[in-house]
Design an enzyme around this catalytic site. Structure first.
Site, PDB file in Angstrom:
ATOM      1  N   THR A  14      51.755   1.902 -11.686  1.00  0.00           N
ATOM      2  CA  THR A  14      51.387   0.553 -11.270  1.00  0.00           C
ATOM      3  C   THR A  14      52.306   0.057 -10.159  1.00  0.00           C
ATOM      4  O   THR A  14      51.895  -0.712  -9.303  1.00  0.00           O
ATOM      5  CB  THR A  14      51.471  -0.395 -12.483  1.00  0.00           C
ATOM      6  OG1 THR A  14      50.619   0.130 -13.515  1.00  0.00           O
ATOM      7  CG2 THR A  14      51.055  -1.802 -12.130  1.00  0.00           C
ATOM      8  N   TYR A  20      56.643  11.127 -18.864  1.00  0.00           N
ATOM      9  CA  TYR A  20      55.458  10.381 -18.419  1.00  0.00           C
ATOM     10  C   TYR A  20      54.270  11.341 -18.350  1.00  0.00           C
ATOM     11  O   TYR A  20      54.163  12.144 -17.426  1.00  0.00           O
ATOM     12  CB  TYR A  20      55.762   9.797 -17.045  1.00  0.00           C
ATOM     13  CG  TYR A  20      54.805   8.747 -16.511  1.00  0.00           C
ATOM     14  CD1 TYR A  20      53.615   8.434 -17.146  1.00  0.00           C
ATOM     15  CD2 TYR A  20      55.109   8.066 -15.346  1.00  0.00           C
ATOM     16  CE1 TYR A  20      52.770   7.467 -16.643  1.00  0.00           C
ATOM     17  CE2 TYR A  20      54.278   7.093 -14.822  1.00  0.00           C
ATOM     18  CZ  TYR A  20      53.103   6.800 -15.479  1.00  0.00           C
ATOM     19  OH  TYR A  20      52.265   5.847 -14.961  1.00  0.00           O
ATOM     20  N   LYS A  51      55.637   8.824 -23.031  1.00  0.00           N
ATOM     21  CA  LYS A  51      54.546   7.909 -22.682  1.00  0.00           C
ATOM     22  C   LYS A  51      53.266   8.716 -22.691  1.00  0.00           C
ATOM     23  O   LYS A  51      53.059   9.562 -21.812  1.00  0.00           O
ATOM     24  CB  LYS A  51      54.814   7.317 -21.294  1.00  0.00           C
ATOM     25  CG  LYS A  51      53.728   6.401 -20.748  1.00  0.00           C
ATOM     26  CD  LYS A  51      54.118   5.936 -19.339  1.00  0.00           C
ATOM     27  CE  LYS A  51      53.150   4.931 -18.742  1.00  0.00           C
ATOM     28  NZ  LYS A  51      51.791   5.450 -18.556  1.00  0.00           N
TER      29      LYS A  51
END
Lengths: 298, 298
Positions: free
Chosen positions: A44, A131, A159
């Protein structure tokens, strides 16, 4: 530290440069929101589009404006040496953790990715969040690879890209991952529409896109799940269904969240780095309408 | 100029820096081979892993050592401003064309990609090759988008990812693309195993991985197809079938071609940028065996 709501702010651009005023405004807003942590330079935050120098600058700004909220910094890059440079700038900035995605251009093997995490964990004293984001990295972690990497020193959290929407299957997926990782490694869900399902299924954290721009509704979902009010968490998430529908319809969360931030004057117009053009006018009108209907523009 | 064999050299690394001696050796070898052009910083040249400064250096070295062979430079990057910086360094170096792939991290829309090509073609006087490589960019061109982009000024060629192996279907695919692009825009095939099929189906060029390291066999295929000796082109390609099989088995051409260059002392050991580790010892033995069997190690 790697539990609860981790808010992922945008990195707004103006004329191809980081809009530092808008960015620090977003960070200060998050610092005052009660979010459990701030992860700057996630997907993001458009980490992959920034130069090494810009990333060092963003890391410094985030720590400087985050107050007492722990800061994690995304350090992924295509080349290992660039990853290590980003890790060093996160350390220098005073971040409390780093988030590492195995970015690819050439497809990577499991051994390539393991060695990347081994190299990084050997060369930093910071905790590392793994991630797993196949939509953008096009690398798919097997559960076995999660286990190998989580056994490395300094791995603090994983994540994951989401969980099945069925509660039973979601619990099964989270338990499957827990079965191969040490107890001190937390599991965090991403994919905002699946956050309530993930937290209710036993995820420790939500690595949240929407939390970076609209922390209040994200905190309502997170706190409900943490307090065992599962139905409330689901209801809070279902309340945001029109937003999740826009994420699907408009090709992912980034363009929609950027449009929200721009609509709320938290970011300048056309704040995404080119070639990402962001939503068109008609799409922006629909976003604004949903934000108004949900009472999120106040 | 955008016809025949365009050879794609590796960019060999030593200790995370470009090995300039090895690189210029590869370029001089290609300049003396009779290849119709050299495209540096293609996917084989690991363009996406290099900094803007490294890319400017590689562009200069290529032009300096290519003699009279036309040089094209890959300019793709995640951010439009970085693409434009690469275009400028290719211009300054004296390149005769640029190759542009729509790299992605966040998935791009057709309009994002069109605007990228529009911006670049507006800001350069160099001819532009459209680089359609969904395996690494994860962006899929529609035929309609090829038509829109090819209508822009300065678009000179389209590098397509391959053709169907069936000759009839291959001709159909090439004709389908020709149907939507101006006559002056050439079509070049890539995917080395499909090069003979592509050239026989009417492609004007072969953008060739193997041609960057082993130009002779690539030139035999190209010249046979150009002279209308279709069966010879197919036979020359089938002769290399053990090599194409290794490309499939070992996850693509890059690691295999790097291993070949290292085996032939054209590149240092472990010449790929980390995290790409390259082939393991057993895989390297198999590559060396195939090279010996094909008589390509002399």
């Amino acid at each position: 530290m790697f539990t609860g709501l981790s808010a992922f702010p945008l990195t707004p651009f103006t004329a191809d440069a980081i809009d530092e005023r808008a960015f620090t405004g977003l960070i200060e807003r998050l610092a005052g929101s009660g979010a459990d942590s701030i992860t700057a330079l996630g997907s993001t935050g458009c980490y992959s589009y920034l130069t090494t120098e810009e990333r060092a600058r963003v890391a410094r700004l985030t720590v400087r404006h985050a107050g007492r909220t722990p800061v994690f910094i995304g350090v992924g890059a295509l080349r290992t040496s660039q990853v290590l440079a980003n890790v060093r700038s996160a350390e220098v900035a005073g971040a409390q953790g780093v988030l590492l995605a195995p970015m690819t251009y050439q497809p990577l093997t499991a051994d390539d990715v393991f060695e990347l995490f081994r190299t990084v964990t050997e060369q930093t004293s910071l905790p590392v969040i793994v991630y797993d984001n196949p939509r953008t990295t096009h690398f798919t972690f097997t559960t076995e690879l999660h286990g190998r990497i989580a056994a490395l020193p300094r791995i603090a959290s994983i994540k994951i890209p989401g969980v099945p929407s069925d509660p039973e299957q979601a619990r099964g997926r989270v338990q499957e991952i827990r079965g191969v990782i040490p107890e001190h490694v937390t599991v965090g869900v991403s994919g905002d529409a699946l956050a309530a399902a993930g937290l209710n299924a036993g995820c420790d954290a939500w690595y949240s896109v929407i939390g970076g721009t609209l922390p209040e509704p994200a905190l309502r979902i997170t706190r409900a799940a943490q307090e065992g009010r599962r139905a409330d968490a689901v209801a809070e998430s279902e309340h945001l269904a029109p937003l999740w529908a826009l994420f699907s319809e408009f090709g992912g969360s980034l363009r929609v969240v950027a449009a929200i931030a721009e609509h709320l004057d938290l970011a300048p117009h056309r704040s995404l780095p080119l070639p990402i053009q962001g939503l068109n006018d008609e799409q922006r009108r629909r976003v604004a309408e949903v934000i108004r209907e949900l009472g999120l523009d106040g």
